[in-house]
Scaffold this motif. Structure first.
Motif, PDB file in Angstrom:
ATOM      1  N   MET A  48       6.755   9.895   1.487  1.00  0.00           N
ATOM      2  CA  MET A  48       7.908   9.076   1.855  1.00  0.00           C
ATOM      3  C   MET A  48       8.965   9.198   0.772  1.00  0.00           C
ATOM      4  N   ILE A  79      11.061  -3.744   9.595  1.00  0.00           N
ATOM      5  CA  ILE A  79      11.120  -3.128   8.257  1.00  0.00           C
ATOM      6  C   ILE A  79      11.295  -4.243   7.250  1.00  0.00           C
ATOM      7  N   VAL A  81      19.028   0.381   7.992  1.00  0.00           N
ATOM      8  CA  VAL A  81      17.730   0.841   8.466  1.00  0.00           C
ATOM      9  C   VAL A  81      17.808   2.246   9.029  1.00  0.00           C
ATOM     10  N   TYR A 110      12.331   5.404  -2.214  1.00  0.00           N
ATOM     11  CA  TYR A 110      12.657   3.991  -2.048  1.00  0.00           C
ATOM     12  C   TYR A 110      11.795   3.328  -0.968  1.00  0.00           C
ATOM     13  N   VAL A 111      11.026   4.111  -0.214  1.00  0.00           N
ATOM     14  CA  VAL A 111      10.053   3.504   0.698  1.00  0.00           C
ATOM     15  C   VAL A 111       8.778   3.307  -0.099  1.00  0.00           C
ATOM     16  N   THR A 152       0.850  -1.188   0.000  1.00  0.00           N
ATOM     17  CA  THR A 152       0.000   0.000   0.000  1.00  0.00           C
ATOM     18  C   THR A 152       0.883   1.234   0.000  1.00  0.00           C
ATOM     19  N   GLU A 153       0.665   2.072  -0.995  1.00  0.00           N
ATOM     20  CA  GLU A 153       1.484   3.281  -1.079  1.00  0.00           C
ATOM     21  C   GLU A 153       1.229   4.196   0.088  1.00  0.00           C
ATOM     22  N   VAL A 154       2.280   4.831   0.540  1.00  0.00           N
ATOM     23  CA  VAL A 154       2.131   5.818   1.604  1.00  0.00           C
ATOM     24  C   VAL A 154       2.727   7.127   1.104  1.00  0.00           C
ATOM     25  N   PRO A 156       6.514  -1.207   7.167  1.00  0.00           N
ATOM     26  CA  PRO A 156       6.989  -0.408   6.027  1.00  0.00           C
ATOM     27  C   PRO A 156       7.987  -1.214   5.194  1.00  0.00           C
ATOM     28  N   GLU A 200      18.660   5.087   6.797  1.00  0.00           N
ATOM     29  CA  GLU A 200      17.461   5.371   5.992  1.00  0.00           C
ATOM     30  C   GLU A 200      16.674   6.456   6.667  1.00  0.00           C
ATOM     31  N   ARG A 201      16.494   6.209   7.979  1.00  0.00           N
ATOM     32  CA  ARG A 201      15.609   7.121   8.689  1.00  0.00           C
ATOM     33  C   ARG A 201      16.177   8.520   8.698  1.00  0.00           C
ATOM     34  N   ILE A 211      10.990  -1.226   2.055  1.00  0.00           N
ATOM     35  CA  ILE A 211      11.988  -0.455   1.299  1.00  0.00           C
ATOM     36  C   ILE A 211      12.450  -1.279   0.102  1.00  0.00           C
ATOM     37  N   VAL A 243       3.620   0.235   2.685  1.00  0.00           N
ATOM     38  CA  VAL A 243       3.515  -0.705   3.798  1.00  0.00           C
ATOM     39  C   VAL A 243       2.818  -1.983   3.336  1.00  0.00           C
ATOM     40  N   VAL A 244       3.129  -3.069   4.064  1.00  0.00           N
ATOM     41  CA  VAL A 244       2.409  -4.307   3.796  1.00  0.00           C
ATOM     42  C   VAL A 244       1.796  -4.821   5.092  1.00  0.00           C
TER      43      VAL A 244
END
Lengths: 172, 789
Positions: A59, A106, A160, A62-63, A54-56, A75, A163-164, A77, A66-67
């Motif tokens: 973001m 993740i 990870v 590359y994120v 599901t697109e969020v 989330p 990324e944040r 990546i 979510v699944v």
């Protein structure tokens, strides 16, 4: 600075886990294009086939979104995009590697998952300096040699958390 | 006693102490008001205040919390003087008691954190000193009239650890009305205490080695029981337990040995007390026929007489089959001795087997049926009466959380079964029926699960009584506090989060909103200002309103300050009242000319808003200059499950909270107007509403781009509306809100996500956020346009 903290955190994790010695040298290898990568299995919780993402909004590219994993929203990546590669159409061999760090889960989308191998420390050499893409090379923990083939070993925690930081930097 | 046990006991004391204080503090203030108004006070309430201090003193001294004990003891003495008529309750005394209560709160906190009551010596000395002053001034003023107050123990060490009091208190307590709820709680606790005591006594007999700890424990339990009896004014059990307590103290101090006879006596006492509780449960006064006799026996035991010498009543060792006892001769005691453990154990074992039915009660009391209720012999179990009592049980909060989470998961799982792609499109009549039934049951389960954590707001409201009292005094204003709808229930987490905001808002009202009595009189208002706290259910929300009839918000002043702080660029003439008032929630904003120590720093309202937003609520303000101000906290009723409308934008599915939807429709090609700045508005029945294209907002590819091809959904938040444009409405469903992972963080316009029946994830739209953003855009755009022109 952040890296130091990450290394410390990882160090703590290692000392916590009981059979850490047996886990320490094991890596899960996977393919992106023809290149083989490896991640230490200590943080990997599971590997699942790709599910509907599901697109969020808002973001970094590359994120992917979510699944839903058994009721948990995780989330995801895209590893290719993280490395700046061209995205690839997902097929039935595309997998999600779910890692858990700092109680956060993740997922990473990879082309193909290969196997779990033992790579003892002596077979791991320091990462080379890659010209230009210095930011990316932080994620590389080392180069592991198995039966003559070289696998790029990734540092999951850095993967990870950096990324944040990057996401935060992007948001600002 | 074990460390863990001690810890639990201390925690219990802290919790109960705080509960009692919360209950009694407003009563104390009400008492003072009564005294001022009518010159006399309600005895019941006065006694309740007395009991507060007495009870805390009891618990504290038995646990060697001497600081608490000394403060409460002095307060208790003074209160006793007041209630026996030696002096009247004066404002000075009330302040003293309130200060004592404050100190007690601090001590309880200390106990909670450090398991002792050390510290605050200065404050303690100050208060004890003033209390002693007060006591002395009263006793010197009235020489020897009326009853003597119960002898205060030698000063210096007020209430030494576990000192049994000189005289059992509350002998002459006037008949008082105890609420049924109090009585039920008392009975339940009493039975718990008795059960525990019995268990310990049995252990003590089996295992004389564990004597020290166990005896102290039993002593404590008996002391609590005695104290409770005193609280509710039950004389016989009180006296009997007092005797038992004295005996136990002697045992504890090693003055007398633990023998099976002693244990037997004590066990018999327990039984009698149980009986008494059963009687109380049925509405009686708990009279115990033989309490005098046993009282004497206990005294003699306490004094060290060997039990072999005592004339123990023959019915001590009844084996209970409901058979009337055979009077044993006193010699029975000797016969018992050789096999100490058995008989008594057998006695109580069968007693416990019969779940506490009455062994040893003089069944032969056909000769004298007066004391004990004849019915009691039909082995009615002395348990809390099921009929009138709402029996309660303490539950671990964690368990409740798990329960509610599981119910949430259940709702999702149900959706996944019922809306499963495998059965989509099939006509399965039986399946549908069953699914429907399942849905209904789960709905009921959900309702109950939610209500389990609901607590009435009255507790929180009542805390404001003290706050109001203090603030009004400090600010020199007269305030009348009213409650409406305090029985409204909200979730426990909500209660925890609105306490502080309420205090802030009460502060604001009293400090800034309400005028001084002179000011009010000058405006033709009553000198006493009114502050009303109201709670009610409204839609899917709980509204908590704080209204005052003070001077209201000054729009101009707010705008002025806002301009100073750069929060508003122009003269704000365009802003609606609502928007202007909302400025007061900005951090650091205050129009107070001076910072008093109560408020004015501009911190309060910001905190209020943040706290409310934490529980997904919002705050709004209504005000009229000169008339008053009302601040409304809107809090969603359930935090986890909402009714949602599923809509589709391209390939993504979003969920819109149903409560936020006003209507939906398909646009005729003509009703849409495009403004010069590019924004679209749509006309609905004389209203012009802005349109928000969800696909542009979230960067997705929609199926339809023409507004008349998709669907327009009118959503509402605060008093503003917005039109969302989506491809299609898919249906309504119950949505379990899941937070997006921390990694994803906060996303504009999205308040969470949920899992659909087919396993997909759907983002939940934050309607309020979207509307705010749309408004902000509109305002900026308009300003730009103005400047251009």
């Amino acid at each position: 600075m952040a890296e130091k903290k990450v290394q410390e955190a990882l160090g703590d994790d290692f000392s916590d886990e009981g059979d850490e010695d047996t886990q320490k040298d094991k890596f899960l290898t996977f393919y992106i294009d023809e290149e083989e990568f490896g991640i230490a299995i200590s943080h990997i919780t599971e590997i699942v086939g790709l599910q509907r993402i599901t697109e969020v909004p808002d973001m970094p590219p590359y994120v992917k979104g979510v699944v839903n994993l058994r009721g948990n929203v995780i989330p995801v990546i895209d590893m290719r995009m993280r490395f700046g590669m061209e995205p690839r159409k997902y097929d039935d061999r595309t997998c999600l590697i779910i890692v858990n760090i700092d109680s956060q889960s993740i997922g990473f989308v990879v082309d193909r998952v290969h196997e779990v191998v033992d790579i003892p420390e002596e077979n791991i050499s320091a990462p080379p300096m890659i010209k230009g893409e210095t930011a990316n090379s932080r994620y590389i923990k080392g180069m592991g040699k198995v039966e003559g083939k070289v696998k790029i070993l990734l540092d999951v925690a850095v993967l990870v958390f950096s990324e944040r930081f990057e996401a935060m930097a992007n948001a600002v | 006693m074990g460390d863990q046990e001690l810890l639990e006991i201390l925690q219990l004391i802290v919790v109960e102490g705080n509960e009692m204080i919360d209950e009694v503090e407003p009563q104390l203030i009400a008492l003072q008001q009564e005294e001022d108004a009518a010159g006399s006070v309600d005895m019941d309430t006065l006694n309740a205040v007395f009991r507060l201090f007495h009870s805390i003193k009891g618990s504290a001294s038995s646990l060697e919390l001497n600081n608490i004990a000394s403060v409460t003891h002095k307060a208790e003495t003074l209160l006793d003087m007041i209630r026996s008529g030696k002096t009247k309750l004066s404002g000075h005394f009330t302040e003293l008691f309130l200060k004592a209560i404050d100190l007690l709160r601090l001590y309880l906190e200390r106990v909670d954190q450090q398991q002792n009551d050390e510290g605050y010596e200065e404050e303690r000395d100050a208060i004890v000193g003033r209390l002693i002053e007060a006591i002395e001034s009263v006793s010197s003023g009235t020489a020897g009239t009326g009853r003597e107050t119960p002898a205060a123990p030698a000063d210096g060490t007020a209430a030494g650890p576990g000192a049994a009091e000189a005289a059992p208190v509350e002998e002459d307590l006037p008949a008082m009305k105890i609420s049924q709820e109090m009585m039920d709680r008392f009975i339940q606790e009493a039975n718990e205490l008795l059960d525990e005591t019995e268990g310990h006594l049995l252990e003590l007999e089996r295992n004389p080695d564990c004597q020290g700890e166990t005896t102290a424990e039993v002593f404590r339990l008996m002391h609590s029981f005695k104290g409770n009896c005193g609280l509710v004014g039950l004389d016989d059990p009180g006296r009997l337990s007092h005797g038992a307590e004295s005996a136990l103290q002697s045992i504890k101090e090693g003055k007398i040995p633990v023998t099976s006879e002693t244990i037997a006596v004590l066990l018999k006492v327990i039984d009698m007390l149980r009986e008494s509780m059963a009687d109380v449960c049925r509405g009686g006064r708990g009279r115990i026929k033989e309490h005098e006799e046993f009282g004497k026996i206990l005294e003699r035991i306490a004094a060290g007489e060997s039990t072999a010498d005592l004339q123990l009543p023959g019915n001590l060792f009844n084996v209970d089959d409901g058979i009337s006892s055979v009077p044993y001769a006193g010699t029975m005691a000797k016969e018992i001795v050789p096999t100490p453990g058995k008989k008594a154990v057998g006695n109580t074992d069968s007693a416990s087997a019969d779940s506490g039915s009455n062994s040893g009660i003089p069944a032969e009391s056909d000769s004298d049926p007066s004391g004990v209720d004849a019915k009691s012999q039909e082995s009615s179990k002395p348990q809390p009466c099921a009929s009138s009592a709402r029996s309660a049980i303490r539950v671990d909060l964690d368990k409740l959380d798990v329960l509610i989470n599981l119910v949430g998961e259940l709702v999702i799982a149900q959706a996944m079964v019922v809306s499963n792609p495998d059965v989509r499109g099939l006509h399965l009549e039986n399946f549908d029926k069953a699914a429907h039934h399942l849905g209904r049951i789960i709905g009921d389960l959900q309702d109950i699960a939610m209500s389990v954590r609901m607590i009435p707001l009255s507790g929180t409201f009542r805390k404001m009584i003290r706050v109001t009292h203090d603030l009004a005094r400090k600010a020199g204003k007269k305030v009348q506090l009213n409650f409406v709808g305090e029985e409204t229930e909200v979730d426990k987490t909500v209660i925890e989060h609105i306490g502080d905001p309420l205090v802030h808002m009460v502060r604001n009202s009293i400090d800034h909103g309400l005028e001084s009595p002179e000011g009010r009189a000058a405006s033709g208002k009553d000198a006493t200002g009114t502050l009303t706290l109201e709670a009610r259910h409204e839609g899917g929300e709980v509204w908590i309103l704080i209204s005052d009839d003070g001077r209201g918000l000054d729009r101009e002043k707010i705008l002025e300050k806002a301009r100073e702080k750069g929060l508003v660029k122009d003269d704000g003439a365009e802003m609606s009242d609502d928007e202007v008032f909302r400025i007061i929630f900005e951090p650091g904003f205050s129009t107070a000319k001076q910072v008093t120590d109560i408020s004015g720093r501009g911190v309060g309202m910001d905190v209020v808003r943040k706290n409310i937003e934490k529980i997904k609520g919002r705050v709004s303000v209504r005000s009229e200059k000169g008339k008053g101000t009302t601040v409304i906290m809107h809090i969603p009723l359930t935090l986890a499950i909402i009714d949602g409308m599923l809509i589709r934008v391209g390939n993504s599915k979003f969920t819109v909270p149903t409560l936020a939807i006003r209507e939906s429709f398909r646009a005729e090609p003509g009703i849409v107007t495009v403004l010069p700045d590019g924004h679209e508005v749509v006309k609905i029945r004389d209203e012009l509403l802005p349109v928000l294209r969800l696909h542009s907002e979230f960067g997705m590819t929609p199926e339809f781009t023409g507004l008349h091809e998709g669907i327009l959904i009118v959503v509402k938040s605060h008093e503003h509306c917005l039109c969302l444009f989506a491809d299609e409405i898919l249906g309504q469903q119950e949505t379990v809100i899941k937070a997006l992972s921390d990694y994803v963080g906060k996303i504009r316009g999205v308040s969470g996500c949920t899992i659909l029946g087919n396993g997909e994830v759907s983002l939940i739209l934050d309607v309020g956020g979207l509307i705010d953003k749309a408004q902000g855009n509109g305002r900026d755009k308009r300003k730009n346009n103005d400047r251009k022109q």
